[in-house]
Design a protein around this motif. Structure first.
Motif, PDB file in Angstrom:
ATOM      1  N   VAL A  37       0.860  -1.185   0.000  1.00  0.00           N
ATOM      2  CA  VAL A  37       0.000   0.000   0.000  1.00  0.00           C
ATOM      3  C   VAL A  37       0.893   1.231   0.000  1.00  0.00           C
ATOM      4  O   VAL A  37       1.851   1.333   0.781  1.00  0.00           O
ATOM      5  CB  VAL A  37      -0.936   0.013   1.219  1.00  0.00           C
ATOM      6  N   VAL A  38       0.596   2.189  -0.871  1.00  0.00           N
ATOM      7  CA  VAL A  38       1.381   3.404  -0.988  1.00  0.00           C
ATOM      8  C   VAL A  38       0.776   4.483  -0.090  1.00  0.00           C
ATOM      9  O   VAL A  38      -0.415   4.797  -0.197  1.00  0.00           O
ATOM     10  CB  VAL A  38       1.422   3.907  -2.441  1.00  0.00           C
ATOM     11  N   ARG A  39       1.606   5.049   0.789  1.00  0.00           N
ATOM     12  CA  ARG A  39       1.183   6.189   1.598  1.00  0.00           C
ATOM     13  C   ARG A  39       2.122   7.349   1.282  1.00  0.00           C
ATOM     14  O   ARG A  39       3.325   7.273   1.529  1.00  0.00           O
ATOM     15  CB  ARG A  39       1.218   5.854   3.088  1.00  0.00           C
ATOM     16  N   GLU A  40       1.572   8.419   0.721  1.00  0.00           N
ATOM     17  CA  GLU A  40       2.390   9.550   0.324  1.00  0.00           C
ATOM     18  C   GLU A  40       3.000  10.241   1.538  1.00  0.00           C
ATOM     19  O   GLU A  40       2.464  10.183   2.648  1.00  0.00           O
ATOM     20  CB  GLU A  40       1.548  10.558  -0.466  1.00  0.00           C
ATOM     21  N   ALA A  41       4.123  10.917   1.323  1.00  0.00           N
ATOM     22  CA  ALA A  41       4.764  11.683   2.396  1.00  0.00           C
ATOM     23  C   ALA A  41       3.796  12.749   2.899  1.00  0.00           C
ATOM     24  O   ALA A  41       3.164  13.467   2.106  1.00  0.00           O
ATOM     25  CB  ALA A  41       6.033  12.337   1.874  1.00  0.00           C
ATOM     26  N   GLY A  42       3.652  12.823   4.207  1.00  0.00           N
ATOM     27  CA  GLY A  42       2.782  13.836   4.796  1.00  0.00           C
ATOM     28  C   GLY A  42       1.302  13.578   4.614  1.00  0.00           C
ATOM     29  O   GLY A  42       0.482  14.483   4.831  1.00  0.00           O
ATOM     30  N   ALA A  43       0.925  12.342   4.230  1.00  0.00           N
ATOM     31  CA  ALA A  43      -0.490  12.033   3.997  1.00  0.00           C
ATOM     32  C   ALA A  43      -1.282  12.136   5.293  1.00  0.00           C
ATOM     33  O   ALA A  43      -0.794  11.780   6.370  1.00  0.00           O
ATOM     34  CB  ALA A  43      -0.629  10.639   3.405  1.00  0.00           C
ATOM     35  N   ALA A  44      -2.519  12.607   5.191  1.00  0.00           N
ATOM     36  CA  ALA A  44      -3.401  12.673   6.350  1.00  0.00           C
ATOM     37  C   ALA A  44      -3.935  11.288   6.668  1.00  0.00           C
ATOM     38  O   ALA A  44      -3.961  10.392   5.807  1.00  0.00           O
ATOM     39  CB  ALA A  44      -4.562  13.628   6.064  1.00  0.00           C
TER      40      ALA A  44
END
Length: 411
Positions: A385-392
């Motif tokens: 699963v991809v979680r972007e940098a700084g994701a809420a």
């Protein structure tokens, strides 16, 4: 040397991937039997050398006849089977028994389904509904492809269906790039080879076999070296042993500790560092270099972290795309799908993250253990699963980008 580790910030993922793929070696093209091309990528387009079907064929079992003679009855004058066509011509009120895949007899323009007819001796009568339109059950000449039609483009991955299509198009051989010569080097004083007794301070060397297995998504000839101890001379010797490889992948020793010697070993072995460190988690201390070889394409060296999850994730995101690019893939980077989360996902940190997860075909569940040194969650996972940098933070049910591991990210 083009990178200063203490001053240069980590590269964004896509920038790092693009810089790596730019370095991919261009391997020589060879002719290979079509049936042996599974997993390769086309180096030359495939064009049909014949028409398929080469004549009108029946798509069903039944009776071939002329629509002008409806509603019948008809007299059966012969049979057309696949590979054994009827050689005469159908006349008025005549029919030919026909099988699926058999050539349509001259004079026929319709196939009545077997279940819509009744037959006594050589007499056939209509008991059901005639096909509408008339040619509904007929595969016309050239329905699949015509001679000189482009079938497969350069960079297409050759799978079972592409093999069948190329053979049907009249090809015995295809032009593909030769398999990548890949050397995988395990390094670390803590590593012990297979079957060796372990001391308390040692662990089995598992990254090399893992990366070699991951590379099998591509056409490769793999040489494994190591485990190599954390000594500069030993690492330089291992790099020299791999001098004939197109691509070298190392595992361990790419960080900044006193015993992380991959970078100085590469420089001592004559390699130029292109970049070092990528803004992802796990896998930040990734290193990419290149070494010129006399009379050969420059060798690309990919230094991966030593933690197993970090090695796997960076192998997935960097090694596999590099191997695909060297193999001639039109689209070497993995493609994510989108799937809903089964549970909530916490806010992200300062780096883009790749979380081990399990996808059941409908939704994706994050593994509770995400430590980069743990192999159990990696073995449980079939997705990242991809979680972007700084994701809420996001609630359960949110669609997120997901890479499927069991396909190498290409499906």
């Amino acid at each position: 040397m083009t990178d200063t580790p203490t001053k240069t910030p980590p590269l964004p993922l896509r920038t790092a991937q693009e810089r790596l793929l730019f370095l991919a070696p261009q391997l020589p093209v060879e002719h290979r039997a079509v049936a042996e091309c599974g997993g390769f990528y086309l180096a030359h387009p495939v064009t049909a050398r014949r028409t398929q079907p080469d004549a009108p064929l029946s798509a069903m079992d039944g009776y071939a006849l002329c629509a002008a003679d409806l509603p019948g009855p008809w007299t059966v004058i012969g049979e057309s089977a696949a590979g054994h066509p009827f050689t005469g011509r159908i006349g008025s009120k005549q029919a030919v028994r026909i099988s699926t895949g058999a050539c349509l007899p001259d004079g026929a323009d319709m196939v009545l389904l077997q279940e819509d007819t009744a037959r006594e001796g050589d007499a056939v009568t209509l008991t059901g509904t005639p096909p509408s339109p008339v040619g509904r059950h007929i595969r016309p000449e050239g329905m699949d492809f015509l001679a000189d039609t482009p079938l497969l483009g350069v960079g297409t991955r050759i799978g079972p269906a592409q093999i069948a299509l190329a053979i049907a198009g009249g090809h015995q051989y295809l032009r593909v790039r030769r398999p990548v010569r890949l050397a995988v080097i395990d390094s670390g004083d803590e590593l012990a080879g297979p079957g060796k007794p372990l001391q308390p301070h040692q662990i089995p060397a598992s990254n090399g076999p893992m990366l070699a297995a991951l590379a099998a998504f591509c056409p490769v000839d793999v040489t494994r070296i190591g485990p190599v101890p954390d000594r500069l001379d030993a690492l330089v010797a291992a790099l020299d042993q791999a001098k004939k490889a197109d691509i070298i992948v190392t595992s361990g020793g790419a960080s900044v500790g006193d015993h992380d010697l991959i970078r100085p070993a590469l420089e001592a072995a004559g390699a130029e560092i292109d970049f070092w460190r990528v803004g992802i988690k796990p896998g930040k201390p990734l290193l990419v270099g290149r070494r010129q070889r006399s009379g050969a394409v420059a060798q690309v060296i990919l230094g991966l972290p030593g933690n197993p999850a970090s090695a796997f994730v960076t192998g997935f995101l960097f090694m596999l795309p590099l191997l695909r690019a060297a193999s001639g893939a039109a689209e070497p980077l993995p493609h994510p799908i989108r799937a809903p989360l089964t549970g909530a996902m916490a806010a992200g940190g300062g780096r883009m993250e790749f979380l081990r997860a399990y996808w059941d075909g409908r939704a994706v569940a994050l593994d509770p253990l995400q430590d980069s040194g743990a192999l159990t969650p990696l073995a449980r996972a079939n997705a990242l699963v991809v979680r972007e940098a700084g994701a809420a933070a996001v609630p359960a049910g949110t669609d997120v980008p997901v890479y499927l591991l069991e396909t190498g990210g290409i499906a």
